[in-house]
Structure formats: C-alpha cells, structure tokens
Design an enzyme around this catalytic site. Structure first.
Site, short mmCIF file in Angstrom:
data_model
loop_
_atom_site.label_atom_id
_atom_site.label_comp_id
_atom_site.label_asym_id
_atom_site.label_seq_id
_atom_site.Cartn_x
_atom_site.Cartn_y
_atom_site.Cartn_z
N GLU A 1 47.12 36.18 42.42
CA GLU A 1 46.24 37.08 42.15
C GLU A 1 46.44 37.12 40.64
OE1 GLU A 1 47.37 40.57 44.28
OE2 GLU A 1 46.89 39.47 46.29
N HIS B 1 41.83 49.91 40.07
CA HIS B 1 41.92 48.24 40.39
C HIS B 1 40.36 48.03 40.16
CE1 HIS B 1 41.26 45.15 43.27
NE2 HIS B 1 42.68 45.22 43.49
N ARG C 1 45.21 43.56 35.70
CA ARG C 1 44.22 44.50 36.29
C ARG C 1 43.66 45.26 35.13
NH1 ARG C 1 46.72 46.23 41.76
NH2 ARG C 1 46.42 44.40 42.71
N HIS D 1 43.63 53.45 41.76
CA HIS D 1 44.43 52.63 42.79
C HIS D 1 45.93 53.09 42.94
CE1 HIS D 1 45.10 49.22 45.61
NE2 HIS D 1 45.93 48.50 44.75
N ARG E 1 51.20 47.99 36.59
CA ARG E 1 51.74 46.96 37.79
C ARG E 1 51.05 45.75 37.88
NH1 ARG E 1 50.69 46.37 42.97
NH2 ARG E 1 49.16 48.19 43.18
C1 SIN Z 1 44.84 43.80 46.17
O1 SIN Z 1 44.84 43.31 47.18
O2 SIN Z 1 43.90 43.40 45.23
C2 SIN Z 1 45.52 44.94 45.79
C3 SIN Z 1 47.06 44.85 45.76
C4 SIN Z 1 47.79 45.44 45.00
O3 SIN Z 1 47.48 46.68 44.79
O4 SIN Z 1 48.75 45.07 44.36
#
Ligand code: SIN
Length: 541
Positions: free
Chosen positions: A118, A235, A280, A339, A374
């Site tokens: 990610e 997000h 993010r 988010h 975060r």
């Molecule tokens: C996601 O799956 O993109 C969100 C996971 C998160 O909030 O860290």
C-alpha cells in the site's frame, strides 16, 4: 433508570475495544468487565469495514525498523518514535496471536501469508483476509472471543451519553438503550473510550453512521485535553457515488497495479512525488485539486487485474457493481473522502488521559503515534497493540482508583432525567450544514477565510440551538468547531493538514497542538512531541 456496576468499562467494539476487553480478562481474576456498544458487538465499527488490512513486518526482506521508518516518514516528523517502535516491534506477535485465535489471513499458493503493498510502504507487508474483507474477519474472531469470555458482560444497542465526573476524575457514565429508550447509569472506576473517530462531521466520508465524535466530545466535557485535531486523513479513493457513507476502494488495488487516471486515461499523480503509491495525504491532495478544476478521476484496474478483481477484491467488486460500475471493463470513479482522524483525546502510550479514571485507544485517541498522517493499514495494528497496552495500564491502576461513591451524583439521581430527552437529535438540516461546511472549508485544502467563515457559522449555530437540544446531541457540532479551530490555528502545511495560504511547513521539529474545554471557553496550546512515558495523573481521589 437501571444501574450497572463494573470494575472496568470499555465503550466501543472496534478492534481496539475488543482487543482491550480480551486483555482485561486474560489472567485469572474476578475483575468485572463491561463492554458497551452502540450497535451489535463489533457490528457498526469502522474496523469491521476496513478493507486493506493489517500492516506488520513479516516478510523475509522486511523488519520492524523498516516499518517504523515508513510510519515516521508518513507522519511528517510529528509521529512519536517511541510509540512507532512499540507498534512496529510488537505488531508481528499480535498478528500471530490473531492467527492462533483463528483469523484466516489470505495465503499464497505455497501456503505463505500473502503480503500486499500500500501507499508509502517500502515493502509488501499488509496482511489481508478474504481479499478485501480484513476488518470483518479480524472483528469476527475478536467478537466471538469476547462473547465466549465469561467475565465480559456485553451491553449492545447502548449509546454512551455523558461521562460522570467526580472530583477531577470520572467514575461512570450515563447511557441510553437505543431500542428501549431507557437510561442506564454505569458505575465503574475505570473507563476506556474506544468509540472511533468523527468522520461523520464531513459530508463525504467512509465512516459509518454513529461516528459523530461522541467519545471526543464527552471526554472534552469531562476535562480531557484534546490533541492534533486538525489532522484529518482523507482517503484518496472512495467510490464517487451519492451513497453515505461512501464505499471505500482500497489502496491495496493501487498496490496491485491499478492506476489513478483522468477520463482520457492519463495519470493524475506526479510520478516524481511517489506516483500512485505516495503517502495518502499527497495523493488525496492531487486528486482534490484535479476534481476542483473540473476533472473527473478514476481508478483503473482493468490492465492490472481485469477479471481477477472479482476474486482478489470481492468487496470492492460487489460495491462497484451495486453502484453500476463494472471494474473489469470500466475505470472506477473515485473521490477523496474523510477516512481517519489522527487527532483525538490526548493519551500516553498506555492510553491514559489526563483525567483520572479515563483511558482512550484507537481512532478516538491521540497518542502521537501517527503524527500528521497515518500510514496505510496501521490502524487495525494500532488497536491490536495499544488496546491491550491500555488494558494492562488499567489493571495496574485499578488498585489505586477509588471505588465509585455509593451516592449517585445529582444529575443521575434527578427524577427529571428521561431517555427521550436525550433522543432529541440535532435537526437534519443543521447536520447537513455542518457536514457541508467541514467538507468545503475544512477539507483536503484549507485557507484562512474559509476556516474563519466556517467557524463563525458553527459558533452561531451553537448559540442559536434551542436549550432543549441536549449536550450529547451537540457532539457533532462541538467536534466540528474544535477541528475547525485547530485547522485555523496551525498556520503551516504538514501531512494531512494543508493550508493553501501557508503551503510550507515551519522550520524545525513540528509541534503538536492541544485544546481543552473549560467554563471560560476553549484553551489552545502547542508543544513539541513528548517522548516521556506518561503525561497522565493517575491518583486515588
Ligand atoms: C484501505 O484499504 O485503503 C484503507 C486501509 C486503511 O485505512 O489504512
């Protein structure tokens, strides 16, 4: 009014609350634990909706130190290194515990745990379950363990209304049963708030109903200090529909190769700034600016996943289909959405607030772990690591906390209190206005005039509300005012907090911001991140 007695109360049943409750009864003993939850146990939490997964350094080329470095970089210099170290070093063992409890993380064909990538992670380290239903799987296992624990009593459909103060601490709380419309007085010397964040303060959010910042507001009224409220994580990729909440389109899709593009298929992120997998805050900002300029943005998974998306990401696939998008053959329309809140009730690394008897953990808390932004998939891990740490701190402190007094406090004794008085919500048009104001003026990109006008309108709204609207129904408004105020006071851009009128960060080590409610109004302050073991004042009283 029904009175319940417990030694420790956990309010909330996301991953942090459930993990804390289990730790409280891990050792033999006679401690009475009560879990209070506004819906069904585990059911209405943001944790249960988490798609991407749990980050933990389990891969052969990974280490807790690398995970810590990525977490600190994402936090923009504001994350507390000692807490980051705790998270990343204890994380792998907490994950192994989950596996022993029966959590079925996805595995590769050779039987190894499958680790996804990610944004802002330098290694593949995100465990997932049932493709993108990780939160539901982890919550399932923790929920059944809590239900099976004889010393944990669960009260469902219970909405916590107000903490009961005694002296300078808390000794219980008032709650309302949402189905029966009955009032409940819970008496306990130690309370852990695990009530989640205030995502519902924003018009466009992935937070489920109920996440109105109740824990934050209750704690503020009880004298707790709040920290870092300006840091709201947006997000980048929620499904762009009219649904509320907006369905999340997990970042793991980008980890699997999906790309952010405009209608012509051109990339909309800067390849020199981390591209599709930048932190993010940066991706959300790129998308927001494009959308504000009139460009629609999409997540295109066709080339990277094609038909495989249905099996690899069954949750996202089903959500897209429900909203008329076939991600096998169409790019997915996306938008940033509120988010996660890095801000919250100021606590130390053991979840202790400055109010004796009050602990907080998970999204409602602000220990300084995440800094200004975060890192993806660190929030379930935070609950798994810091929920049990808060529980152990409560167990240690329990002996020093005075038992609740036998005389109920005045306001609870009052015959005039009725559940229906607390069921009087804010008028829907006011709720919509608050959420619209925050989304438009306290959102991904902020500037002084928008913040000032938002704050003036929110303050005026508070002043004009009829007296009959009870304090708990004003939680969303209170939290909206505090977040806006914090965003106005930070005259720099740092992590998730971006001011177009102050686009750079201040030189040197960034400071945390603090707010406390008092009868005189809101007190503001700031300080360098503390690495001391505990700011808390646990005393018998
Ligand atoms: C996601 O799956 O993109 C969100 C996971 C998160 O909030 O860290």
């Amino acid at each position: 009014m029904t009175t319940h007695h417990a030694d420790v109360v956990v309010v909330g049943s996301g991953v942090a609350g459930l993990a804390a409750a289990l730790e409280l009864v891990r050792e033999e003993g006679d401690l009475r634990v009560l879990v209070l939850t506004r819906g069904a146990l585990g059911g209405q939490s943001a944790s249960s909706l988490a798609q991407g997964g749990v980050a933990a350094a389990l891969g052969p080329s990974d280490s807790p130190a690398l995970h810590a470095r990525d977490t600190e970089l994402a936090g923009n210099g504001l994350a507390r290194p000692d807490l980051v170290r705790t998270l990343t070093h204890e994380g792998p063992e907490r994950v192994r515990e989950l596996i022993r409890m029966g959590v079925r993380f996805d595995r590769t064909q050779s039987g190894e745990i499958s680790l996804g990538l990610e944004g802002a992670h330098s290694r593949h380290r995100v465990l997932h379950a049932r493709g993108d239903r990780t939160g539901a799987e982890v919550t399932r296992a923790l929920t059944s363990a809590v239900r099976a624990a004889p010393r944990i009593r669960v009260l469902e459909q219970m909405e916590a209304l107000e903490l009961e103060r005694r002296g300078d601490g808390v000794q219980g709380l008032l709650a309302r049963h949402r189905g029966e419309e009955s009032l409940h007085h819970i008496r306990a010397p130690a309370i852990l708030l695990a009530t989640g964040g205030p995502g519902r303060a924003f018009l466009r959010t992935t937070s489920p109903p109920g996440l109105d910042g109740d824990g934050l507001a209750m704690a503020a009224r009880a004298g707790a200090r709040l920290a870092d409220l300006e840091f709201v994580q947006f997000h980048p990729t929620a499904l762009d529909t009219r649904a509320d909440p907006l369905p999340l389109v997990t970042e793991a899709l980008r980890g699997a190769g999906a790309r952010l593009v405009d209608a012509a298929g051109r990339s909309v992120v800067d390849p020199h700034d981390g591209g599709d997998l930048a932190p993010r805050d940066r991706v959300a900002r790129s998308l927001w600016l494009r959308i504000r300029a009139g460009t629609s943005v999409f997540l295109d998974a066709r080339e990277a996943l094609g038909d495989r998306i249905a099996d690899a990401f069954p949750g996202v696939y089903a959500l897209c289909r429900r909203h008329g998008v076939d991600p096998r053959s169409q790019p997915i329309p996306v938008t940033p959405a509120a988010h996660y809140h890095m801000g919250g009730i100021e606590v130390d690394g053991e979840g202790r607030s400055r109010v004796p008897g009050l602990w907080a953990v998970g999204e409602v808390a602000a220990s300084g772990l995440h800094g200004a932004n975060r890192l993806a998939s660190n929030s379930l891990l935070e609950g798994l690591v810091f929920g049990p740490r808060a529980a152990r701190s409560m167990l240690e402190a329990f002996a020093t906390l005075a038992p609740p007094s036998h005389s109920p406090p005045e306001r609870v004794r009052s015959d005039a209190l009725r559940a229906e008085d607390f069921a009087r919500p804010l008028p829907p048009d006011k709720v919509l206005r608050i959420r619209t104001l925050l989304w438009d003026r306290v959102g991904v990109v902020r500037e002084e005039s928008g913040l000032v006008s938002a704050l003036e309108e929110l303050d005026a709204m508070e002043g004009e509300l009829p007296k009959a609207v009870p304090l708990p129904s004003r939680n969303l408004l209170l939290v909206a005012r505090l977040i806006t105020r914090a965003a106005l006071l930070r005259e720099e851009s740092l992590g998730s907090h971006f001011r177009s009128d102050f686009p750079n960060r201040h030189a040197g080590v960034p400071r945390r911001s603090f707010q406390t409610l008092s009868p005189e109004g809101v007190q503001d302050g700031s300080a360098f991140p503390s690495t001391s073991a505990s700011p808390a004042l646990i005393s018998s009283h």
